[in-house]
Design a protein around this motif. Structure first.
Motif, PDB file in Angstrom:
ATOM      1  N   MET A 294      -0.309   0.259  -8.286  1.00 21.78           N
ATOM      2  CA  MET A 294      -0.800   0.990  -7.107  1.00 21.78           C
ATOM      3  C   MET A 294      -0.391   2.467  -7.185  1.00 21.78           C
ATOM      4  SD  MET A 294      -2.410  -1.354  -5.432  1.00 21.78           S
ATOM      5  CE  MET A 294      -2.714  -2.542  -6.741  1.00 21.78           C
ATOM      6  N   ALA A 295       0.860   2.699  -7.580  1.00 22.49           N
ATOM      7  CA  ALA A 295       1.352   4.077  -7.713  1.00 22.49           C
ATOM      8  C   ALA A 295       0.549   4.830  -8.777  1.00 22.49           C
ATOM      9  CB  ALA A 295       2.836   4.071  -8.075  1.00 22.49           C
ATOM     10  N   ASN A 296       0.240   4.149  -9.897  1.00 21.73           N
ATOM     11  CA  ASN A 296      -0.556   4.768 -10.962  1.00 21.73           C
ATOM     12  C   ASN A 296      -1.967   5.109 -10.487  1.00 21.73           C
ATOM     13  OD1 ASN A 296       1.271   5.019 -13.025  1.00 21.73           O
ATOM     14  ND2 ASN A 296       0.466   3.355 -14.275  1.00 21.73           N
ATOM     15  N   THR A 297      -2.548   4.234  -9.652  1.00 21.46           N
ATOM     16  CA  THR A 297      -3.901   4.482  -9.142  1.00 21.46           C
ATOM     17  C   THR A 297      -3.925   5.750  -8.293  1.00 21.46           C
ATOM     18  OG1 THR A 297      -4.365   2.103  -9.184  1.00 21.46           O
ATOM     19  CG2 THR A 297      -5.836   3.456  -7.855  1.00 21.46           C
ATOM     20  N   VAL A 298      -2.901   5.922  -7.457  1.00 18.53           N
ATOM     21  CA  VAL A 298      -2.804   7.135  -6.619  1.00 18.53           C
ATOM     22  C   VAL A 298      -2.531   8.360  -7.500  1.00 18.53           C
ATOM     23  CG1 VAL A 298      -1.454   8.269  -4.804  1.00 18.53           C
ATOM     24  CG2 VAL A 298      -2.154   5.879  -4.539  1.00 18.53           C
ATOM     25  N   THR A 299      -1.668   8.204  -8.513  1.00 19.08           N
ATOM     26  CA  THR A 299      -1.396   9.307  -9.442  1.00 19.08           C
ATOM     27  C   THR A 299      -2.685   9.726 -10.149  1.00 19.08           C
ATOM     28  OG1 THR A 299       0.889   8.622  -9.795  1.00 19.08           O
ATOM     29  CG2 THR A 299      -0.090   9.982 -11.519  1.00 19.08           C
ATOM     30  N   ALA A 300      -3.471   8.740 -10.594  1.00 24.25           N
ATOM     31  CA  ALA A 300      -4.741   9.034 -11.269  1.00 24.25           C
ATOM     32  C   ALA A 300      -5.682   9.792 -10.334  1.00 24.25           C
ATOM     33  CB  ALA A 300      -5.400   7.742 -11.748  1.00 24.25           C
ATOM     34  N   ALA A 301      -5.741   9.352  -9.068  1.00 30.35           N
ATOM     35  CA  ALA A 301      -6.608  10.021  -8.080  1.00 30.35           C
ATOM     36  C   ALA A 301      -6.202  11.485  -7.919  1.00 30.35           C
ATOM     37  CB  ALA A 301      -6.540   9.288  -6.740  1.00 30.35           C
ATOM     38  N   LYS A 302      -4.895  11.734  -7.921  1.00 30.19           N
ATOM     39  CA  LYS A 302      -4.403  13.114  -7.758  1.00 30.19           C
ATOM     40  C   LYS A 302      -4.647  13.945  -9.022  1.00 30.19           C
ATOM     41  CE  LYS A 302      -0.699  12.357  -4.411  1.00 30.19           C
ATOM     42  NZ  LYS A 302       0.762  12.382  -4.250  1.00 30.19           N
ATOM     43  N   LEU A 303      -4.300  13.401 -10.165  1.00 34.26           N
ATOM     44  CA  LEU A 303      -4.459  14.139 -11.429  1.00 34.26           C
ATOM     45  C   LEU A 303      -5.931  14.504 -11.670  1.00 34.26           C
ATOM     46  CD1 LEU A 303      -2.026  12.191 -13.827  1.00 34.26           C
ATOM     47  CD2 LEU A 303      -1.735  14.531 -12.989  1.00 34.26           C
ATOM     48  N   ARG A 304      -6.833  13.562 -11.354  1.00 34.27           N
ATOM     49  CA  ARG A 304      -8.264  13.819 -11.561  1.00 34.27           C
ATOM     50  C   ARG A 304      -8.793  14.941 -10.662  1.00 34.27           C
ATOM     51  NH1 ARG A 304     -11.649   9.834 -10.090  1.00 34.27           N
ATOM     52  NH2 ARG A 304     -13.276  10.741 -11.366  1.00 34.27           N
ATOM     53  N   ARG A 305      -8.101  15.191  -9.551  1.00 37.17           N
ATOM     54  CA  ARG A 305      -8.547  16.221  -8.606  1.00 37.17           C
ATOM     55  C   ARG A 305      -7.681  17.478  -8.673  1.00 37.17           C
ATOM     56  NH1 ARG A 305      -9.547  11.252  -6.816  1.00 37.17           N
ATOM     57  NH2 ARG A 305     -11.560  10.832  -5.800  1.00 37.17           N
ATOM     58  N   GLY A 306      -6.776  17.519  -9.649  1.00 43.95           N
ATOM     59  CA  GLY A 306      -5.926  18.697  -9.810  1.00 43.95           C
ATOM     60  C   GLY A 306      -4.882  18.851  -8.719  1.00 43.95           C
ATOM     61  N   LEU A 307      -4.558  17.731  -8.046  1.00 43.92           N
ATOM     62  CA  LEU A 307      -3.541  17.785  -6.984  1.00 43.92           C
ATOM     63  C   LEU A 307      -2.153  17.569  -7.598  1.00 43.92           C
ATOM     64  CD1 LEU A 307      -5.376  15.579  -4.313  1.00 43.92           C
ATOM     65  CD2 LEU A 307      -5.107  18.063  -4.262  1.00 43.92           C
ATOM     66  N   PRO A 308      -1.110  18.137  -6.978  1.00 42.42           N
ATOM     67  CA  PRO A 308       0.240  17.976  -7.541  1.00 42.42           C
ATOM     68  C   PRO A 308       0.720  16.523  -7.477  1.00 42.42           C
ATOM     69  CG  PRO A 308       0.342  19.112  -5.416  1.00 42.42           C
ATOM     70  CD  PRO A 308      -1.097  18.986  -5.763  1.00 42.42           C
TER      71      PRO A 308
END
Length: 310
Positions: A294-308
């Protein structure tokens, strides 16, 4: 069991991580972003079906969009590659998980490498393995990431510690060793060809057992006061073996009588009494795998959008 040995409660740590992920999902929702996970489950493998249902249920609890794709057992590698290609370009999908094992006729390596590294929430892609090795932000395999979370959240020292990892799989052993090295431990990787294994494990302040053999690490192989991380989940179905692992343990005997098996880790239960801290089986490392997904899914969502990413 020695009163000095501290039990590292994976279930409680997993609950904390899920609560944090849930809060992050809410914060993303306020920006109009809903992290999305696609899970591909081929055919009917009962254990995989239970595990996938648990993943999908956890997504629902945390507010992560999930989609379960269930192609038939007869699907070809080419058809699977086409399915992955579709998911790679979908904007609403941040993570793609292919539940293993796949049928024998399907080329597992080709499929795992076909997943976009930015959506590889299992952390298996060679590009993510390279990012992990070079200390770049990326998606790390869930079980080793869970091991690091247990150590950090339990305030156990990693930097400067002698860490020994028994097992060299691409899924657990190698990435766990790399993460410990990145956290400034001095790391030794052992395996089936290691000479005088017990001599090396007895030097470990921090011992990670991920070799897939019940009770492989015995009390004689452990340094008193060491932290023991047991990744193994082995089903023992022989009554004499159960008695050997858990002498006088009425609870385990009752479980065996009811189910015909008990779960044993890769570390012999007698070794835990010598430790300073240890992860139980069940209720240790295994409890964190879905939370880290779950944490990786949220990290992926952020990384794909250039969010910290924290």
């Amino acid at each position: 069991m020695s009163s000095g040995a501290r039990i590292l409660d994976g279930i409680a740590i997993a609950a904390s991580i899920k609560a944090e992920v849930g809060a992050e999902v809410k914060a993303l929702a306020a920006k109009g972003i809903v992290p999305g996970l696609a899970v591909i489950l081929v055919g009917h493998v009962p254990a995989s079906e239970i595990y996938v249902r648990s993943k999908v249920k956890t997504c629902g609890e945390l507010g992560i969009f999930s989609e379960m794709l269930t192609p038939p057992e007869t699907i070809t590698t080419e058809e699977m590659l086409a399915l992955v290609a579709e998911l790679n370009v979908r904007e609403d999908i941040d993570g793609i998980l292919i539940q293993l094992p796949l049928p024998k006729h399907v080329d597992t390596r080709r499929l795992l490498e076909a997943v976009s590294p930015d959506k590889d929430v299992d952390g298996f892609h060679p590009i993510n393995a390279g990012r992990l090795q070079s200390g770049q932000p990326g998606l790390a395999p869930c079980t080793p990431a869970g091991i690091l979370e247990i150590l950090k959240r339990s305030n156990l020292p990693i930097a400067g510690q002698n860490a020994v990892v028994v097992g060299r799989s691409d899924i657990v052993g190698k990435p766990a060793a790399m993460m410990l090295l990145n956290a400034s431990a001095t790391v030794t990787i052992c395996h089936s060809k290691t000479k005088d294994l017990a001599k090396i494990t007895r030097e470990a302040d921090l011992l990670v057992a991920a070799i897939g053999q019940p009770g492989f690490v015995t009390a004689e192989m452990v340094k008193p006061g060491a932290t023991l991380i047991d990744v193994g989940i082995n089903r023992v179905t022989d009554a004499a073996e159960v008695e050997g692992f858990f002498p006088g343990d009425a609870g385990r005997v009752a479980t065996f009588a009811k189910r015909g098996s008990v779960v044993v880790g890769d570390i012999h239960p007698a070794a835990f009494a010598l430790s300073g801290a240890y992860t139980p089986v069940p209720g240790g490392v295994g409890a964190l795998t879905i939370a880290m997904l779950m944490a990786n899914t949220v990290t992926a969502a952020k990384l794909r959008r250039g969010l910290p990413v924290k």
